[in-house]
Enzyme design. Structure first.
Site, PDB file in Angstrom:
ATOM      1  N   LYS A   1       2.142  -2.781   6.248  1.00  7.09           N
ATOM      2  CA  LYS A   1       2.587  -3.351   4.141  1.00  7.09           C
ATOM      3  C   LYS A   1       3.747  -3.006   3.596  1.00  7.09           C
ATOM      4  CE  LYS A   1      -2.000  -4.276   2.547  1.00  7.09           C
ATOM      5  NZ  LYS A   1      -2.001  -4.900   2.609  1.00  7.09           N
TER       6      LYS A   1
ATOM      7  N   SER B   1       0.806  -0.973   0.080  1.00  8.20           N
ATOM      8  CA  SER B   1      -0.148   0.134  -0.122  1.00  8.20           C
ATOM      9  C   SER B   1       0.331   0.733   0.328  1.00  8.20           C
ATOM     10  CB  SER B   1      -1.336   0.539   1.673  1.00  8.20           C
ATOM     11  OG  SER B   1      -0.885   1.490   1.021  1.00  8.20           O
TER      12      SER B   1
ATOM     13  N   TYR C   1      -1.131  -0.064  10.315  1.00  8.88           N
ATOM     14  CA  TYR C   1      -1.108  -0.775   8.107  1.00  8.88           C
ATOM     15  C   TYR C   1       0.133  -0.321   7.658  1.00  8.88           C
ATOM     16  CZ  TYR C   1      -3.600  -1.085   4.106  1.00  8.88           C
ATOM     17  OH  TYR C   1      -3.979  -1.234   2.514  1.00  8.88           O
TER      18      TYR C   1
HETATM   19  N1  LIG Z   1      -8.423  -0.502  -1.887  1.00 13.12           N
HETATM   20  C1  LIG Z   1      -7.944   0.712  -2.032  1.00 13.12           C
HETATM   21  O1  LIG Z   1      -7.341   1.375  -2.146  1.00 13.12           O
HETATM   22  C2  LIG Z   1      -6.081  -0.735  -1.441  1.00 13.12           C
HETATM   23  C3  LIG Z   1      -5.026   0.555  -1.467  1.00 13.12           C
HETATM   24  C4  LIG Z   1      -3.748   0.096  -0.648  1.00 13.12           C
HETATM   25  C5  LIG Z   1      -4.111  -1.201  -0.375  1.00 13.12           C
HETATM   26  N2  LIG Z   1      -4.930  -1.851  -0.374  1.00 13.12           N
HETATM   27  C6  LIG Z   1      -4.743  -3.135  -0.101  1.00 13.12           C
HETATM   28  O2  LIG Z   1      -5.736  -4.186  -0.946  1.00 13.12           O
HETATM   29  C7  LIG Z   1      -6.223  -5.371   0.034  1.00 13.12           C
HETATM   30  C8  LIG Z   1      -7.713  -5.711  -0.736  1.00 13.12           C
HETATM   31  O3  LIG Z   1      -8.008  -4.450   0.072  1.00 13.12           O
HETATM   32  P1  LIG Z   1      -9.470  -3.988  -0.389  1.00 13.12           P
HETATM   33  O4  LIG Z   1      -9.734  -2.286  -0.710  1.00 13.12           O
HETATM   34  O5  LIG Z   1     -10.335  -5.166  -1.211  1.00 13.12           O
HETATM   35  O6  LIG Z   1     -10.540  -4.619   0.657  1.00 13.12           O
HETATM   36  P2  LIG Z   1     -11.370  -5.241   1.584  1.00 13.12           P
HETATM   37  O7  LIG Z   1     -11.883  -5.371   2.884  1.00 13.12           O
HETATM   38  O8  LIG Z   1     -12.636  -5.383   0.068  1.00 13.12           O
HETATM   39  O9  LIG Z   1     -10.862  -6.656   0.783  1.00 13.12           O
HETATM   40  C9  LIG Z   1      -9.877  -7.399   2.707  1.00 13.12           C
HETATM   41  C10 LIG Z   1     -10.430  -8.703   2.368  1.00 13.12           C
HETATM   42  O10 LIG Z   1      -9.719  -9.490   3.478  1.00 13.12           O
HETATM   43  C11 LIG Z   1     -10.412 -10.675   4.476  1.00 13.12           C
HETATM   44  N3  LIG Z   1     -10.574 -10.775   4.748  1.00 13.12           N
HETATM   45  C12 LIG Z   1      -9.414  -9.750   6.612  1.00 13.12           C
HETATM   46  N4  LIG Z   1      -8.438 -10.131   7.292  1.00 13.12           N
HETATM   47  C13 LIG Z   1      -9.085 -11.653   6.741  1.00 13.12           C
HETATM   48  C14 LIG Z   1      -8.208 -13.100   7.636  1.00 13.12           C
HETATM   49  N5  LIG Z   1      -8.034 -12.867   8.540  1.00 13.12           N
HETATM   50  N6  LIG Z   1      -7.770 -13.701   6.454  1.00 13.12           N
HETATM   51  C15 LIG Z   1      -8.553 -13.765   5.721  1.00 13.12           C
HETATM   52  N7  LIG Z   1      -8.769 -12.858   4.925  1.00 13.12           N
HETATM   53  C16 LIG Z   1      -9.424 -11.622   5.381  1.00 13.12           C
HETATM   54  C17 LIG Z   1     -12.259  -9.193   4.416  1.00 13.12           C
HETATM   55  O11 LIG Z   1     -13.392  -9.987   4.908  1.00 13.12           O
HETATM   56  C18 LIG Z   1     -11.865  -9.146   3.088  1.00 13.12           C
HETATM   57  O12 LIG Z   1     -12.915  -8.792   2.050  1.00 13.12           O
HETATM   58  C19 LIG Z   1      -6.084  -5.592   0.846  1.00 13.12           C
HETATM   59  O13 LIG Z   1      -4.186  -5.943   1.446  1.00 13.12           O
HETATM   60  C20 LIG Z   1      -5.342  -3.223   1.004  1.00 13.12           C
HETATM   61  O14 LIG Z   1      -4.552  -3.094   2.544  1.00 13.12           O
HETATM   62  C21 LIG Z   1      -6.255  -1.287  -0.339  1.00 13.12           C
END
Ligand SMILES: NC(=O)c1ccc[n+]([C@@H]2O[C@H](COP(=O)([O-])OP(=O)(O)OC[C@H]3O[C@@H](n4cnc5c(N)ncnc54)[C@H](O)[C@@H]3O)[C@@H](O)[C@H]2O)c1
Length: 321
Positions: free
Chosen positions: A170, A153, A166
């Site tokens: 990351k 991230s 966080y």
């Molecule tokens: N969306 C963004 O803009 C963004 C930006 C930077 C990083 N990220 C990273 O991308 C990834 C996906 O993010 P997203 O935006 O789709 O969020 P999201 O919350 O929709 O997806 C994350 C998923 O991880 C699952 N999860 C949490 N803890 C868990 C565990 N212990 N075991 C298994 N599953 C678990 C949750 O149930 C959730 O469905 C994450 O790692 C997030 O940190 C997202």
């Protein structure tokens, strides 16, 4: 460009019950992969569990004629990580790609984060990444082939407020990538993805009172300019490339933001060299800081050994070696 497919391949995506993970799964399955859709299905802060999220993605893949199986284990335990990879081996016999994507957040100002906030986030992002990629890596070494994609991230590598737990978790993925890349045999690659997208559950619900309202407003103002490029499938295009046979380079970091695809790298400035065995005084460092800071020329070491080589190069430039 030849079509990139995953025919005959098996992919594991963690945290794939929605948002980015779901987008990765749909694209991988559309291109022929058999997919393990893992999601714990709890809250965005990591409490609880439910099969609903992963099951819905599996149903969608199967309805479109693809192959998928759900897994509901938590990445945050060694047994959970092992069970996720075991699901792939039992159901499909191999693991060609793993996208470590599961994530939670427990945001708060740096001075106010509790040990529980730190542990909850580190357990999923740092230890969870170990627990899933270790058994996958062992299998990939046996196969002589594998693609590991670690979802990192901008919150860590560039920095966003109220995310010290966080952002630092990351950024740990970058160190993990760099070290795995030193050890991995040819055929097994590991790369980091820096996504940005709307539609994930981590963004919070409308109406949530959040301590980062000012940051969110500033981010919102900027993203109005490129909101159309913030759909998860923009990120899925890069993530699936990185998970594919076509991506044969390792230890790279790619950002996807609002339709812009970029390489992120860590540079070491040419710097200032103090020869001999007499250490400089603190004032000497201060006096040379402009030269130390000067980013006109830099190296991009891909290992500790390559950083060492830059000292020898500096000596050569000065006619000392
Ligand atoms: N969306 C963004 O803009 C963004 C930006 C930077 C990083 N990220 C990273 O991308 C990834 C996906 O993010 P997203 O935006 O789709 O969020 P999201 O919350 O929709 O997806 C994350 C998923 O991880 C699952 N999860 C949490 N803890 C868990 C565990 N212990 N075991 C298994 N599953 C678990 C949750 O149930 C959730 O469905 C994450 O790692 C997030 O940190 C997202």
């Amino acid at each position: 460009m030849d079509r990139i497919d995953f025919n005959g391949q098996v992919a594991v995506v963690t945290g794939a019950g929605g948002g980015l993970g779901k987008a990765f799964c749909l694209e991988l399955a559309r291109r022929g992969a058999a997919v393990v859709v893992n999601d714990l299905g709890g809250s965005t802060t990591g409490e609880g569990s439910s099969a609903t999220f992963a099951d819905a993605v599996v149903d969608e893949i199967r309805a479109a004629g693809g192959q998928a199986v759900a897994n509901y284990d938590s990445v945050a335990t060694e047994a959970g990580g092992a069970a996720i990879i075991e699901t792939a081996l039992r159901q499909f016999g191999r693991v060609d790609a793993v996208i470590s994507n599961a994530g939670n957040q427990r945001n708060g100002r740096f001075g106010e984060l509790t040990e529980a906030d730190i542990d909850a986030v580190y357990n999923v992002h740092v230890k969870g990444t170990f627990f899933v990629t270790q058994p996958a890596y062992r299998q990939m070494v046996k196969q002589g082939y594998g693609r590991i994609v670690l979802v990192s991230s901008q919150s860590g590598i560039f920095g966003n407020p109220i995310r010290a737990n966080y952002g630092s978790a990351k950024t740990a993925m970058i160190g993990l990538m760099n070290v795995i890349a030193q050890e991995a045999p040819p055929g097994v690659t590991v790369n980091c993805l820096f996504p940005n997208a709307t539609g994930g559950r981590l963004g919070g619900k409308p109406g949530d009172v959040r301590p980062d309202a000012e940051f969110l407003a500033a981010a919102g103002q900027r993203s109005r300019h490129y909101i159309q490029g913030m759909q998860p499938d923009f990120v899925a295009a890069m993530g699936c490339y990185m998970a594919s046979r076509a991506c044969d380079s390792s230890q790279n970091m790619y950002s996807v933001l609002g339709g812009k695809y970029s390489r992120i790298f860590v540079g070491l400035t040419e710097g200032w060299y103090q020869p001999g065995s007499v250490a400089p005084a603190v004032e000497d460092v201060a006096a040379h800081l402009a030269q130390i800071d000067d980013r006109t020329r830099y190296d991009v070491p891909r290992s500790g050994l390559e950083e060492m080589d830059t000292v020898i190069a500096a000596q050569r430039r000065l006619g000392l070696a």
